[in-house]
Write a protein that holds these residues in place. Structure first.
Motif, PDB file in Angstrom:
ATOM      1  N   ILE A  50      66.836  95.163   9.225  1.00 41.84           N
ATOM      2  CA  ILE A  50      65.914  94.841   8.130  1.00 41.84           C
ATOM      3  C   ILE A  50      64.477  94.838   8.653  1.00 41.84           C
ATOM      4  CG2 ILE A  50      65.185  93.032   6.518  1.00 41.84           C
ATOM      5  CD1 ILE A  50      68.214  92.320   6.274  1.00 41.84           C
ATOM      6  N   THR A 109      61.370  97.218   7.520  1.00 42.95           N
ATOM      7  CA  THR A 109      60.102  96.619   7.117  1.00 42.95           C
ATOM      8  C   THR A 109      58.926  97.283   7.817  1.00 42.95           C
ATOM      9  OG1 THR A 109      61.214  94.516   6.698  1.00 42.95           O
ATOM     10  CG2 THR A 109      58.831  94.435   6.977  1.00 42.95           C
ATOM     11  N   VAL A 160      67.347  95.257  -0.286  1.00 42.00           N
ATOM     12  CA  VAL A 160      66.376  95.303   0.821  1.00 42.00           C
ATOM     13  C   VAL A 160      65.282  96.318   0.509  1.00 42.00           C
ATOM     14  CG1 VAL A 160      66.052  95.995   3.234  1.00 42.00           C
ATOM     15  CG2 VAL A 160      67.903  94.433   2.624  1.00 42.00           C
TER      16      VAL A 160
END
Length: 144
Positions: free
Chosen positions: A71, A75, A103
């Motif tokens: 994740i 990002t 996500v």
């Protein structure tokens, strides 16, 4: 169409339509280091080729959920790409599909990215969705 293998991931790139299809082997756990390496390769390819359309086919995920490391990598990477449309192909694992969709949606909202993401039932539906946006973009460009 250019097809490349990166471990247990296959990338097929349709350069004229700028559509990259990423497909993972069913034998790959999303929590494995091998999966993370394929994600690194995917984003390298996206950035080097300025890909705007992405089809993600996770196949039948061999277990696991998106890790914190993964994740965090998304990002850092997604905002620095030229991606405009991401089509997620449905897999037999609803939780995996929903997790990935959430996500990506969170990243798009948080960073106010000009990216649309959609969960679709088939590759054909994904290609039609991407083609409809491609036609709309062409019409906008001609009218400007």
């Amino acid at each position: 169409m250019k097809v490349s293998k990166y471990g247990l991931m296959e990338l097929a790139y349709d350069e004229p339509r700028n559509i990259l299809s990423a497909k993972w082997s069913d034998a790959l756990s999303v929590e494995s280091s091998g999966f993370l390496q394929t994600i690194h390769s995917l984003f390298t390819f996206i950035q080097e080729n300025e890909v705007t359309n992405l089809i993600i086919d996770s196949g039948i995920p061999a277990g696991g959920v998106l890790t914190e490391e993964l994740i965090e990598f998304f990002t850092r990477q997604v905002p620095n790409t030229s991606l405009k449309y991401i089509a997620l192909l449905e897999s037999p694992d609803y939780l995996w599909d929903n997790n990935l969709y959430q996500v990506l949606s969170l990243l798009i909202t948080t960073y106010r990215l000009p990216i649309a993401v959609k969960l679709l039932k088939s590759r054909t539906a994904a290609q039609e969705w991407l083609a409809s946006h491609s036609c709309a973009q062409s019409a906008k460009s001609e009218g400007a």
